[in-house]
Design an enzyme around this catalytic site. Sequence first.
Site, mmCIF file in Angstrom:
data_model
loop_
_atom_site.group_PDB
_atom_site.id
_atom_site.type_symbol
_atom_site.label_atom_id
_atom_site.label_comp_id
_atom_site.label_asym_id
_atom_site.label_seq_id
_atom_site.Cartn_x
_atom_site.Cartn_y
_atom_site.Cartn_z
ATOM 1 N N THR A 129 0.969 -0.616 0.128
ATOM 2 C CA THR A 129 -0.269 0.610 0.253
ATOM 3 C C THR A 129 0.694 1.368 -0.134
ATOM 4 O OG1 THR A 129 -1.769 -0.946 1.035
ATOM 5 C CG2 THR A 129 -1.542 1.571 1.554
ATOM 6 N N LYS A 152 -1.698 -1.307 -4.105
ATOM 7 C CA LYS A 152 -2.575 -0.560 -3.840
ATOM 8 C C LYS A 152 -2.783 1.113 -2.924
ATOM 9 C CE LYS A 152 -6.625 -1.335 -0.466
ATOM 10 N NZ LYS A 152 -6.999 -1.580 0.168
ATOM 11 N N LYS A 154 -4.175 4.700 -2.140
ATOM 12 C CA LYS A 154 -4.823 5.324 -1.508
ATOM 13 C C LYS A 154 -4.968 6.318 -1.904
ATOM 14 C CE LYS A 154 -5.130 2.726 2.232
ATOM 15 N NZ LYS A 154 -7.380 1.723 2.410
ATOM 16 N N ASP A 179 -8.124 3.019 -3.926
ATOM 17 C CA ASP A 179 -8.854 2.354 -3.113
ATOM 18 C C ASP A 179 -9.046 4.136 -2.438
ATOM 19 O OD1 ASP A 179 -10.841 1.939 -0.795
ATOM 20 O OD2 ASP A 179 -9.177 0.773 -0.026
ATOM 21 N N GLU A 205 -11.554 0.445 -5.366
ATOM 22 C CA GLU A 205 -12.149 -0.437 -4.103
ATOM 23 C C GLU A 205 -13.173 0.728 -3.094
ATOM 24 O OE1 GLU A 205 -10.825 -2.501 -0.124
ATOM 25 O OE2 GLU A 205 -9.473 -1.974 -2.361
ATOM 26 N N ASP A 228 -16.015 -2.983 -0.288
ATOM 27 C CA ASP A 228 -15.458 -3.220 0.823
ATOM 28 C C ASP A 228 -16.645 -2.594 2.223
ATOM 29 O OD1 ASP A 228 -13.884 -3.679 3.188
ATOM 30 O OD2 ASP A 228 -12.311 -1.558 2.549
ATOM 31 N N LYS A 250 -13.384 -9.618 4.444
ATOM 32 C CA LYS A 250 -12.275 -8.995 5.572
ATOM 33 C C LYS A 250 -12.564 -10.172 6.861
ATOM 34 C CE LYS A 250 -10.013 -4.541 4.592
ATOM 35 N NZ LYS A 250 -11.040 -3.256 4.011
ATOM 36 N N CYS A 278 -7.528 -7.087 4.663
ATOM 37 C CA CYS A 278 -7.164 -6.989 6.244
ATOM 38 C C CYS A 278 -7.263 -5.378 6.799
ATOM 39 C CB CYS A 278 -5.861 -7.895 6.432
ATOM 40 S SG CYS A 278 -4.792 -6.884 5.920
ATOM 41 N N ASP A 300 -5.017 -8.724 -0.456
ATOM 42 C CA ASP A 300 -4.280 -7.206 0.596
ATOM 43 C C ASP A 300 -4.070 -8.008 1.897
ATOM 44 O OD1 ASP A 300 -3.609 -4.350 0.519
ATOM 45 O OD2 ASP A 300 -5.064 -3.563 1.030
#
Length: 334
Positions: A129, A152, A154, A179, A205, A228, A250, A278, A300
């Site tokens: 991430t 990933k 953010k 995401d 996401e 999510d 998750k 997670c 992830d």
Amino acid sequence: MATPPRTLSARHESLPLARPFRISRGVKTAADVVTIAIAQDGAVGRGEGVPYPRYGESVASALAAIEKQQTAIEAGVGREELLSLMPAGAARNAVDCALWDLEAQLARTSVFATLGLNEPLAPIPTALTISLDTPAAMHAAARELAQTALIKVKVDASDPAAQLRAVREAAPHPRLIVDPNESWSMKELEGLQDLMADLRVDLLEQPLPAQEDRGLEGFLSRIPIAADESIHTVADLEGLPSGYTVANVKLDKAGGLTAALDLTRHARERGLGLMTGCMISSSLSIAPALALAADSGFVDLDGPLWLAEDRRGGVSLADGLLRAPDAGFWGAAE
């Protein structure tokens, strides 16, 4: 024959991060987790949950939920019974995973063998991430990950185009998950479609707030969209807008491995792709999730990699591949 008595203990641990973790909702500098130990007949099962304020959880509320059911758990309640005793969330996740571990320790086998998974589990490509920052800082972070398989990113609604371009310029080859953590509106979602396609984004996401995602009903995105915050348990599948084509499962949302396995089965039956995700956590949270990751299109599970110090014997990373914990770390070794 009576079940040997159990004893349960629960505690809060604050695990410092090696560096701040920023998303659209704020910044973390430590992972606050609830750790469970259930002892029975010389064996000890462990589990970990991460209470998440976004879902109305706190360390105090999770510990209170566990204490409320302590008598039942110590009396021998099973994982299936637990589903009706405790609501989905971090508290039930910690207890459920501890029960899986305890059962494996008592049977002297591994959880993964019980589930029919080959061991040792093969190294799994996990998303690494890049947390939310300035485009320049995200460019620098992406350059460090340019040789990994999956990144990933953010983002938020401030300037997602610049954020994404910066990452892709620095890391032209890895697959990308984007995401926004519920920070976009339909305006951003529609306006960024072409750019995300040009940048070869593999998955988007949860772009919209979970309570405002009805705009995804019938929406034909150029990029697959994963739910999510909009999906926690099997009950959420019925009302999931059709624009979602992937479910991010998750353990903390589902309330344990038992419920997460059920969710993955029902999600597949509905034709949804699977992602295993997670919270920022230790390897004690990640070990059970590996049972889901083995059959997920996107993984992830880099939570422990953000910690200044993980639990001894936990997962490790090499060349973007997540390696399973040491034998017996969670669930007995065969």
